[in-house]
Motif scaffolding. Structure first.
Motif, PDB file in Angstrom:
ATOM      1  N   GLU A  21       0.867  -1.180   0.000  1.00  0.00           N
ATOM      2  CA  GLU A  21       0.000   0.000   0.000  1.00  0.00           C
ATOM      3  C   GLU A  21       0.899   1.224   0.000  1.00  0.00           C
ATOM      4  N   PHE A  23       0.989   5.634   0.350  1.00  0.00           N
ATOM      5  CA  PHE A  23       0.251   6.760   0.916  1.00  0.00           C
ATOM      6  C   PHE A  23       1.244   7.820   1.367  1.00  0.00           C
ATOM      7  N   TRP A  67       0.169   7.314  -7.233  1.00  0.00           N
ATOM      8  CA  TRP A  67      -0.778   7.620  -6.154  1.00  0.00           C
ATOM      9  C   TRP A  67      -1.749   8.716  -6.587  1.00  0.00           C
ATOM     10  N   ARG A 103       5.220   3.467   2.166  1.00  0.00           N
ATOM     11  CA  ARG A 103       4.794   2.137   1.738  1.00  0.00           C
ATOM     12  C   ARG A 103       4.602   1.243   2.954  1.00  0.00           C
ATOM     13  N   ILE A 104       3.563   0.462   2.872  1.00  0.00           N
ATOM     14  CA  ILE A 104       3.381  -0.633   3.821  1.00  0.00           C
ATOM     15  C   ILE A 104       3.708  -1.881   3.028  1.00  0.00           C
ATOM     16  N   ALA A 118       1.092   9.334   8.821  1.00  0.00           N
ATOM     17  CA  ALA A 118       0.286   9.374   7.600  1.00  0.00           C
ATOM     18  C   ALA A 118      -0.786  10.439   7.829  1.00  0.00           C
ATOM     19  N   SER A 122      -6.052   6.324   6.779  1.00  0.00           N
ATOM     20  CA  SER A 122      -6.159   5.128   5.932  1.00  0.00           C
ATOM     21  C   SER A 122      -6.938   5.363   4.643  1.00  0.00           C
ATOM     22  N   ARG A 125      -4.813   5.530   1.457  1.00  0.00           N
ATOM     23  CA  ARG A 125      -3.971   4.394   1.077  1.00  0.00           C
ATOM     24  C   ARG A 125      -4.450   3.813  -0.246  1.00  0.00           C
ATOM     25  N   ARG A 127      -3.793   0.495  -2.761  1.00  0.00           N
ATOM     26  CA  ARG A 127      -3.157  -0.809  -2.961  1.00  0.00           C
ATOM     27  C   ARG A 127      -2.312  -0.703  -4.213  1.00  0.00           C
ATOM     28  N   ALA A 167      -0.532   0.418  12.050  1.00  0.00           N
ATOM     29  CA  ALA A 167      -1.622   0.822  11.162  1.00  0.00           C
ATOM     30  C   ALA A 167      -2.681   1.502  11.887  1.00  0.00           C
TER      31      ALA A 167
END
Length: 167
Positions: A21, A23, A67, A103-104, A118, A122, A125, A127, A167
């Motif tokens: 992910e 963001f 993004w 990045r996750i 962040a 969420s 974010r 994918r 998260a």
């Protein structure tokens, strides 16, 4: 081999390892700057964008382009700083030099430890593909390959525990 796959791509016989992910992230100090708030993605126009530029066989690649397109945003930032290594982008964000594309799972520990935040939560974010393990059929049966994959799966599992905290 460990390979990144773009969203929707597939690799025959590959083992899925984890999803990615992306963001925006920045230092907590930058996020608290009242003169240039970061309350919604359009506020990025008031900030320097820290970009990880990669040159591929298809040309230059920018995490921010991906993004922004995914979020259906068109904006011009106050400035751009480009880096050729992801760790440089991350360190510049930690230092407060601008807003980076996080990045996750890559930035899990930075988020957990409070070095990065962040600012848009969420909902910002996206994918962004996944990582897979790919191996030749003749290698799949080798004990050393099995041990490596077992170790890799354990590391991914440990990282998921950290990820739930961050998260």
């Amino acid at each position: 081999a460990i390979r990144w796959l773009a969203p929707g791509a597939a690799a025959a016989g590959a083992e899925h390892l984890f999803d990615i992910e992306i963001f925006p992230v920045c230092s907590p100090k930058l996020a608290r700057d009242r003169s240039r708030p970061l309350k919604c993605p359009s506020d990025l126009s008031q900030h320097v964008i820290l970009d990880f530029d990669t040159v591929t066989g298809r040309g230059t690649w920018s995490d921010w382009q991906q993004w922004l397109a995914g979020m259906k945003l068109d904006l011009t930032p106050a400035g751009n700083l480009r880096f050729s290594h992801f760790d440089q982008v991350t360190q510049a964000a930690i230092n407060g030099s601008g807003v980076a594309m996080g990045r996750i799972p890559h930035n899990v520990r930075h988020l957990r430890d409070g070095q990065l935040i962040a600012p848009f939560g969420s909902q910002a974010r996206l994918r962004f593909g996944c990582y897979v393990a790919v191996m030749a059929r003749r290698s799949a049966e080798r004990p050393i390959v099995g041990k490596f994959l077992a170790w890799l799966r354990d590391e991914i599992h440990s990282d998921r525990k950290i990820r739930t905290v961050a998260a």
